[in-house]
Design an enzyme around this catalytic site. Structure first.
Site, mmCIF file in Angstrom:
data_model
loop_
_atom_site.group_PDB
_atom_site.id
_atom_site.type_symbol
_atom_site.label_atom_id
_atom_site.label_comp_id
_atom_site.label_asym_id
_atom_site.label_seq_id
_atom_site.Cartn_x
_atom_site.Cartn_y
_atom_site.Cartn_z
ATOM 1 N N THR A 194 0.812 -1.222 0.000
ATOM 2 C CA THR A 194 0.000 0.000 0.000
ATOM 3 C C THR A 194 0.842 1.267 0.000
ATOM 4 O O THR A 194 1.876 1.353 0.657
ATOM 5 C CB THR A 194 -0.929 0.004 1.227
ATOM 6 O OG1 THR A 194 -1.722 -1.181 1.218
ATOM 7 C CG2 THR A 194 -1.844 1.214 1.222
ATOM 8 N N ALA A 230 -2.189 4.552 -3.543
ATOM 9 C CA ALA A 230 -2.437 3.224 -4.120
ATOM 10 C C ALA A 230 -2.846 2.265 -3.015
ATOM 11 O O ALA A 230 -2.003 1.774 -2.270
ATOM 12 C CB ALA A 230 -1.194 2.708 -4.839
ATOM 13 N N PHE A 284 0.753 2.430 5.838
ATOM 14 C CA PHE A 284 -0.030 1.450 6.588
ATOM 15 C C PHE A 284 0.622 0.065 6.594
ATOM 16 O O PHE A 284 -0.053 -0.956 6.420
ATOM 17 C CB PHE A 284 -1.458 1.331 6.025
ATOM 18 C CG PHE A 284 -2.214 2.624 5.980
ATOM 19 C CD1 PHE A 284 -2.310 3.439 7.100
ATOM 20 C CD2 PHE A 284 -2.840 3.032 4.809
ATOM 21 C CE1 PHE A 284 -3.022 4.630 7.073
ATOM 22 C CE2 PHE A 284 -3.549 4.227 4.758
ATOM 23 C CZ PHE A 284 -3.632 5.028 5.891
ATOM 24 N N GLU A 306 -6.297 -6.088 3.704
ATOM 25 C CA GLU A 306 -6.237 -7.303 2.883
ATOM 26 C C GLU A 306 -7.408 -7.399 1.898
ATOM 27 O O GLU A 306 -7.837 -8.501 1.537
ATOM 28 C CB GLU A 306 -6.207 -8.557 3.764
ATOM 29 C CG GLU A 306 -5.033 -8.648 4.695
ATOM 30 C CD GLU A 306 -3.710 -8.751 3.955
ATOM 31 O OE1 GLU A 306 -3.530 -9.699 3.181
ATOM 32 O OE2 GLU A 306 -2.872 -7.875 4.172
#
Length: 382
Positions: free
Chosen positions: A125, A129, A155, A364
């Protein structure tokens, strides 16, 4: 088809439950408030064999499967999601390495995890994006025998703690296929050019480390490439089909823990001269919560059992992840409601569980992404 766990699986489940109940509760509130997981718990989890439980024995693991790992994660999250996430994510990224890594890479990076000597991570991440992984801009350029990497990641679980991280990088920007422009590269975090900044103030799972990564002219050997160049997208899609099983176990665990708390509370809390549990409206809530948990659990166990047979059913895994996340959020919400005003106080664990549950619907693959996966399998790419 048998829906019963084997005696070995029951023993693993029991061992994980006893460890979590015996150790997590000592630290849970402090870990949430101070945003860390005690190092001693990482060591204990490794000594008990919970780290790398699905690794083959030749890499130091127990040689078991995804279902056994899901049983452990479920029990960990049932007691405390923040610590459960911290200990369960020590292996984050290993699924990709096991599937696509070379024998040399597996022997180098996996055993230290099971021994409690290393923590792994995977970084995909970025600020711009998230769900669209084809938009990842972190660039890796081959310079002689080294990859030179520049960019940022956002993150990232274990970003401050990991000894090595699998980075998803743009390596072939001119490839006409946007699905063949990225590669996965292993990065040791002690290399010059790597830095991580801890993200503070998360809504939940505060005990779990989350970071923003900065990569500045970071050099790694070209042999750190995982698998083939340009195959990063396909590798991470396969990776998510494995890790989403872990995430589904988290949702079921937090839901079961919330249900446990709610059940105890309504049995002990007296209103209008009798326990809350005597009220039909409360009984209906408990029945609905328990049914959601059991339905989600059955879906996950089926998906995980198939995965252990080498069958990764994209639709079923997406169903399990979405349903478990939604169950975690809804059941913790109902559990807090049953606690009344007490549920709004930090001294009651349900307040923390309520905050922790939401992440399962986000990382996820958001619940919207999971629904898209399910629909595409059923309808085709309309």
């Amino acid at each position: 088809m048998s829906f019963n766990l084997t005696s070995e699986q029951i023993d693993i489940q029991k061992a994980a439950r006893e460890f979590a109940r015996g150790e997590f509760t000592k630290w849970a509130r402090e870990a949430d408030e101070k945003e860390y997981c005690p190092e001693v718990l990482y060591k204990q989890a490794a000594e008990l064999g919970f780290q790398g439980i699905f690794f083959p024995e030749e890499y130091g693991g127990a040689g078991l499967g995804y279902l056994e790992f899901c049983l452990v994660i479920e029990e960990f999250w049932r007691v405390d999601p923040g610590i459960g996430q911290s200990l369960g994510s020590v292996v984050f990224g290993s699924d990709l390495l096991l599937t696509f890594g070379s024998e040399e890479q597996k022997k180098k990076y996996l055993p230290p995890i099971t021994e409690g000597e290393a923590i792994m991570a995977a970084a995909i991440t970025e600020a711009d994006a998230g769900s669209d992984v084809t938009a990842v801009a972190t660039r890796a350029v081959l310079d002689g025998d080294e990859w030179v990497i520049n960019g940022t990641k956002m993150f990232i679980t274990n970003g401050n703690l990991a000894d090595y991280i699998i980075l998803y990088c743009l390596t072939d920007p001119d490839n006409p296929s946007r699905h063949q422009r990225h590669s996965c590269i292993m990065v040791e975090t002690d290399r010059p050019g790597f830095s991580a900044n801890k993200i503070h103030g998360k809504m939940g799972i505060r005990a779990s480390d989350t970071a923003e990564l900065s990569l500045t002219d970071l050099r790694v050997p070209k042999e750190n490439l995982i698998g083939e160049r340009g195959e990063g997208f396909a590798q991470f899609m396969a990776f998510f089909n494995r890790t989403r099983l872990h995430i589904a176990a988290q949702g079921i665990g937090v839901a079961q823990g919330a249900l446990d708390m709610a059940t105890r509370h309504v049995k002990n809390r007296v209103q209008f001269g009798r326990p809350l549990a005597a009220l039909q409206a409360v009984q209906f809530k408990i029945a609905e919560m328990a049914t959601k948990v059991e339905a989600s659990r059955s879906l996950l166990y089926r998906a995980a059992s198939l995965a252990d047979q080498g069958i990764f059913d994209h639709k079923l895994i997406a169903m399990a992840k979405w349903t478990a996340g939604e169950t975690g959020v809804r059941v913790t919400d109902e559990a807090l409601q049953l606690h009344g005003g007490y549920g709004y106080l930090a001294e009651y664990d349900i307040e923390r569980f309520y905050r922790d549950a939401k992440i399962v619907e986000l990382y996820e693959g958001t619940k919207e992404v999971e629904k898209q996966v399910i629909a595409r399998v059923i309808l085709g790419k309309a």
